[in-house]
Write a protein that holds these residues in place. Structure first.
Motif, PDB file in Angstrom:
ATOM      1  N   VAL A 232      47.078  94.585  58.465  1.00  7.28           N
ATOM      2  CA  VAL A 232      47.082  93.655  59.495  1.00  7.28           C
ATOM      3  C   VAL A 232      48.380  92.647  59.455  1.00  7.28           C
ATOM      4  O   VAL A 232      49.526  92.788  60.250  1.00  7.28           O
ATOM      5  CB  VAL A 232      46.191  92.807  60.008  1.00  7.28           C
ATOM      6  N   LEU A 233      48.719  92.278  58.285  1.00  2.00           N
ATOM      7  CA  LEU A 233      49.835  91.346  58.132  1.00  2.00           C
ATOM      8  C   LEU A 233      50.982  92.235  57.957  1.00  2.00           C
ATOM      9  O   LEU A 233      52.176  91.973  58.576  1.00  2.00           O
ATOM     10  CB  LEU A 233      49.721  90.590  56.715  1.00  2.00           C
ATOM     11  N   LEU A 234      50.976  93.646  57.425  1.00  2.00           N
ATOM     12  CA  LEU A 234      52.038  94.498  57.329  1.00  2.00           C
ATOM     13  C   LEU A 234      52.571  94.869  58.380  1.00  2.00           C
ATOM     14  O   LEU A 234      53.736  95.011  59.034  1.00  2.00           O
ATOM     15  CB  LEU A 234      51.680  95.450  56.501  1.00  2.00           C
ATOM     16  N   LEU A 235      51.502  95.369  59.478  1.00  2.05           N
ATOM     17  CA  LEU A 235      51.909  95.834  60.869  1.00  2.05           C
ATOM     18  C   LEU A 235      52.693  94.623  61.874  1.00  2.05           C
ATOM     19  O   LEU A 235      53.610  94.979  62.313  1.00  2.05           O
ATOM     20  CB  LEU A 235      50.282  96.171  61.438  1.00  2.05           C
ATOM     21  N   LEU A 236      52.231  93.414  61.457  1.00  2.00           N
ATOM     22  CA  LEU A 236      53.020  92.531  62.210  1.00  2.00           C
ATOM     23  C   LEU A 236      54.165  92.005  61.585  1.00  2.00           C
ATOM     24  O   LEU A 236      55.138  91.906  62.252  1.00  2.00           O
ATOM     25  CB  LEU A 236      51.658  91.366  62.431  1.00  2.00           C
ATOM     26  N   GLY A 237      54.157  91.875  60.494  1.00  2.00           N
ATOM     27  CA  GLY A 237      55.223  91.294  59.722  1.00  2.00           C
ATOM     28  C   GLY A 237      56.660  92.394  59.726  1.00  2.00           C
ATOM     29  O   GLY A 237      57.638  91.700  59.757  1.00  2.00           O
ATOM     30  N   VAL A 238      56.342  93.558  59.411  1.00  2.00           N
ATOM     31  CA  VAL A 238      57.512  94.522  59.731  1.00  2.00           C
ATOM     32  C   VAL A 238      58.138  94.196  61.107  1.00  2.00           C
ATOM     33  O   VAL A 238      59.323  94.269  61.267  1.00  2.00           O
ATOM     34  CB  VAL A 238      56.968  96.098  59.486  1.00  2.00           C
ATOM     35  N   LYS A 239      57.410  94.025  62.291  1.00  2.00           N
ATOM     36  CA  LYS A 239      57.986  93.877  63.599  1.00  2.00           C
ATOM     37  C   LYS A 239      58.685  92.527  63.679  1.00  2.00           C
ATOM     38  O   LYS A 239      59.938  92.343  64.224  1.00  2.00           O
ATOM     39  CB  LYS A 239      56.877  93.885  64.732  1.00  2.00           C
ATOM     40  N   GLY A 260      61.746 102.802  65.886  1.00  2.00           N
ATOM     41  CA  GLY A 260      60.837 103.679  65.232  1.00  2.00           C
ATOM     42  C   GLY A 260      60.064 103.369  63.844  1.00  2.00           C
ATOM     43  O   GLY A 260      58.995 103.520  63.743  1.00  2.00           O
ATOM     44  N   ALA A 261      60.930 102.661  62.915  1.00  2.00           N
ATOM     45  CA  ALA A 261      60.381 102.043  61.884  1.00  2.00           C
ATOM     46  C   ALA A 261      59.269 101.144  62.076  1.00  2.00           C
ATOM     47  O   ALA A 261      58.280 101.025  61.208  1.00  2.00           O
ATOM     48  CB  ALA A 261      61.487 101.412  60.957  1.00  2.00           C
ATOM     49  N   MET A 262      59.288 100.443  63.208  1.00  2.00           N
ATOM     50  CA  MET A 262      58.303  99.515  63.613  1.00  2.00           C
ATOM     51  C   MET A 262      56.878 100.214  63.621  1.00  2.00           C
ATOM     52  O   MET A 262      55.799  99.621  63.430  1.00  2.00           O
ATOM     53  CB  MET A 262      58.503  98.657  64.777  1.00  2.00           C
ATOM     54  N   PHE A 263      56.912 101.356  63.923  1.00  2.00           N
ATOM     55  CA  PHE A 263      55.665 101.983  64.129  1.00  2.00           C
ATOM     56  C   PHE A 263      54.941 102.807  62.975  1.00  2.00           C
ATOM     57  O   PHE A 263      53.916 103.443  63.172  1.00  2.00           O
ATOM     58  CB  PHE A 263      55.875 103.095  65.515  1.00  2.00           C
ATOM     59  N   PHE A 264      55.645 102.812  61.858  1.00  2.00           N
ATOM     60  CA  PHE A 264      55.285 103.414  60.584  1.00  2.00           C
ATOM     61  C   PHE A 264      53.850 102.757  60.209  1.00  2.00           C
ATOM     62  O   PHE A 264      53.051 103.655  59.951  1.00  2.00           O
ATOM     63  CB  PHE A 264      56.158 103.335  59.505  1.00  2.00           C
ATOM     64  N   VAL A 265      53.795 101.655  60.307  1.00  2.00           N
ATOM     65  CA  VAL A 265      52.429 100.961  59.738  1.00  2.00           C
ATOM     66  C   VAL A 265      51.431 101.182  60.796  1.00  2.00           C
ATOM     67  O   VAL A 265      50.300 100.884  60.615  1.00  2.00           O
ATOM     68  CB  VAL A 265      52.791  99.612  59.290  1.00  2.00           C
ATOM     69  N   ASP A 266      51.816 101.326  62.063  1.00  2.00           N
ATOM     70  CA  ASP A 266      50.821 101.093  63.182  1.00  2.00           C
ATOM     71  C   ASP A 266      49.652 102.051  62.979  1.00  2.00           C
ATOM     72  O   ASP A 266      48.531 101.738  63.186  1.00  2.00           O
ATOM     73  CB  ASP A 266      51.470 101.265  64.681  1.00  2.00           C
ATOM     74  N   ALA A 267      49.871 103.376  62.560  1.00  2.00           N
ATOM     75  CA  ALA A 267      48.731 104.359  62.622  1.00  2.00           C
ATOM     76  C   ALA A 267      47.784 103.891  61.648  1.00  2.00           C
ATOM     77  O   ALA A 267      46.563 104.025  61.668  1.00  2.00           O
ATOM     78  CB  ALA A 267      49.144 105.871  62.232  1.00  2.00           C
ATOM     79  N   THR A 268      48.289 103.232  60.370  1.00  2.00           N
ATOM     80  CA  THR A 268      47.261 102.943  59.293  1.00  2.00           C
ATOM     81  C   THR A 268      46.425 101.623  60.117  1.00  2.00           C
ATOM     82  O   THR A 268      45.252 101.590  59.677  1.00  2.00           O
ATOM     83  CB  THR A 268      47.999 102.445  57.950  1.00  2.00           C
ATOM     84  N   ALA A 326      60.643  85.543  68.438  1.00  2.00           N
ATOM     85  CA  ALA A 326      59.834  84.174  68.191  1.00  2.00           C
ATOM     86  C   ALA A 326      58.316  84.481  68.411  1.00  2.00           C
ATOM     87  O   ALA A 326      57.585  84.042  67.572  1.00  2.00           O
ATOM     88  CB  ALA A 326      60.490  83.223  69.431  1.00  2.00           C
ATOM     89  N   VAL A 327      58.210  85.325  69.570  1.00  2.00           N
ATOM     90  CA  VAL A 327      56.557  85.800  69.847  1.00  2.00           C
ATOM     91  C   VAL A 327      56.124  86.474  68.594  1.00  2.00           C
ATOM     92  O   VAL A 327      54.792  86.118  68.055  1.00  2.00           O
ATOM     93  CB  VAL A 327      56.396  86.724  70.997  1.00  2.00           C
ATOM     94  N   MET A 328      56.708  87.210  67.960  1.00  2.00           N
ATOM     95  CA  MET A 328      56.383  88.205  66.949  1.00  2.00           C
ATOM     96  C   MET A 328      56.161  87.222  65.600  1.00  2.00           C
ATOM     97  O   MET A 328      55.036  87.527  64.869  1.00  2.00           O
ATOM     98  CB  MET A 328      57.283  89.439  66.487  1.00  2.00           C
ATOM     99  N   ILE A 329      57.127  86.421  65.388  1.00  2.00           N
ATOM    100  CA  ILE A 329      57.134  85.672  64.041  1.00  2.00           C
ATOM    101  C   ILE A 329      56.115  84.578  64.186  1.00  2.00           C
ATOM    102  O   ILE A 329      55.282  84.342  63.258  1.00  2.00           O
ATOM    103  CB  ILE A 329      58.475  84.773  63.923  1.00  2.00           C
TER     104      ILE A 329
END
Length: 350
Positions: A232-239, A260-268, A326-329
């Motif tokens: 969960v942290l990786l999915l949000l942190g990458v973005k 596209g790199a933002m979506f790499f962790v989304d599947a996991t 800012a929202v994502m952070i």
């Protein structure tokens, strides 16, 4: 018109899925989409399409997609063992990303052959889906009498709210989905400002599918090595890291690769959180709980898109990207300090 049902229909769709046979719900919705798309194909072939016709078809497609999505997701735990849920959800994710990659390219090519051809092919895809669902023999829900069918929407919402992990991840993913979907429009505006052609923008958006598909391939392996909290942290942190970098990308291709790199962790993340979600929800509540989850995580997307469009027009793309960053952070920081997502690995399905 296609996304308007996201605002209002997920909750009643969940109630319908819990009350009636899930296979029948899926067959009715696929049949309705088949008829709607076929009618548009005929209208285009005869040279008499109207904007009103297109809007009606879009609305029917959006309504049916809402009901089908909840019925499909709720049926998954009845079709695979709990231990296989992460892999099953990862495969569904891969299917979706393949659709993004192939669909955007095929749409343009088929339209070049003939204006009615994309709609004919789309109609045939619903025929394939209808037949596939009809051929599934495994029951998609508990036998009648195993638990009370139906019930109130409030029951599903209460069950969801009383699960701390699902409650918190629902709110975190709602913010994530608002940012990601808002970035689609923002990136198109930025690419246009930097002189990108329509073809280059198409390639840029196609990178989403490439990144997501690559992540789907490795998702089953990552799911065995990462804890729920880590993913969960990786999915949000990458973005949170990559979103502000979009301002400095020089062209459409660089924008696409970064996005596209933002979506790499989304599947996991989707596979692991989804498996935890589906494994814990009682079968007779699957529709209502999943409907409530989708209402929160996706229901705000259409309104957010309108708000971002206004922000792009008034403040420009750079300010818009900074606001989304800012929202994502803030969302990532909230996840870091949340106790609810500190779930021991043993609590999740193997």
């Amino acid at each position: 018109m296609a996304t308007l049902p996201l605002l209002v229909l997920y909750l009643p769709a969940g109630a319908v899925v819990d009350r009636y046979d899930r296979r029948r719900v899926m067959l009715v919705t696929e049949g309705a989409r088949l008829v709607a798309l076929a009618s548009l194909a005929f209208a285009v072939a005869l040279g008499v399409p109207t904007l009103q016709h297109v809007l009606v078809v879009a609305a029917i497609a959006g309504i049916c997609a809402t009901f089908f999505q909840i019925a499909e997701l709720s049926a998954v735990p009845r079709l695979v063992a709990k231990a296989q849920l992460p892999a099953a959800l990862a495969q569904n994710s891969a299917r979706a990303y393949v659709g993004i990659i192939v669909g955007q390219t095929a749409g343009g090519l088929l339209y070049a052959i003939g204006r009615a051809v994309p709609f004919v092919v789309d109609s045939l895809s619903y025929v394939a889906s209808f037949v596939s669902v009809a051929l599934i023999r495994t029951p998609m829900q508990e036998p009648a009498g195993a638990a009370a069918r139906g019930g109130s929407i409030r029951e599903g919402m209460a069950w969801l709210w009383n699960d701390p992990f699902l409650r918190v991840t629902m709110l975190l993913f709602a913010a994530n989905n608002i940012v990601v979907n808002s970035l689609y429009l923002a990136l198109i505006v930025i690419a246009r400002d930097r002189g990108a052609t329509s073809q280059e923008i198409g390639v840029m958006l196609g990178c989403i599918g490439v990144g997501g598909l690559a992540g789907s391939v490795v998702a089953p392996r990552l799911a065995t090595r990462l804890s729920l909290r880590s993913v969960v942290l990786l999915l949000l942190g990458v973005k949170a890291v990559l979103t502000p970098l979009l301002i400095f990308m020089p062209n459409a291709l660089a924008l696409g690769v970064t996005f596209g790199a933002m979506f790499f962790v989304d599947a996991t993340g989707g596979a692991m959180v989804g498996a935890r979600q589906l494994a814990g929800i009682p079968d007779h509540l699957q529709g209502r709980v999943n409907g409530a989850l989708y209402q929160v995580t996706l229901g705000s997307v259409p309104l957010a898109s309108l708000a971002v469009g206004a922000l792009l027009q008034s403040a420009g793309p750079t300010a818009t990207i900074l606001a989304l960053s800012a929202v994502m952070i803030v969302t990532t920081i909230a996840a870091i300090f949340s106790r609810a997502i500190r779930v021991p690995r043993a609590a999740a399905p193997a």
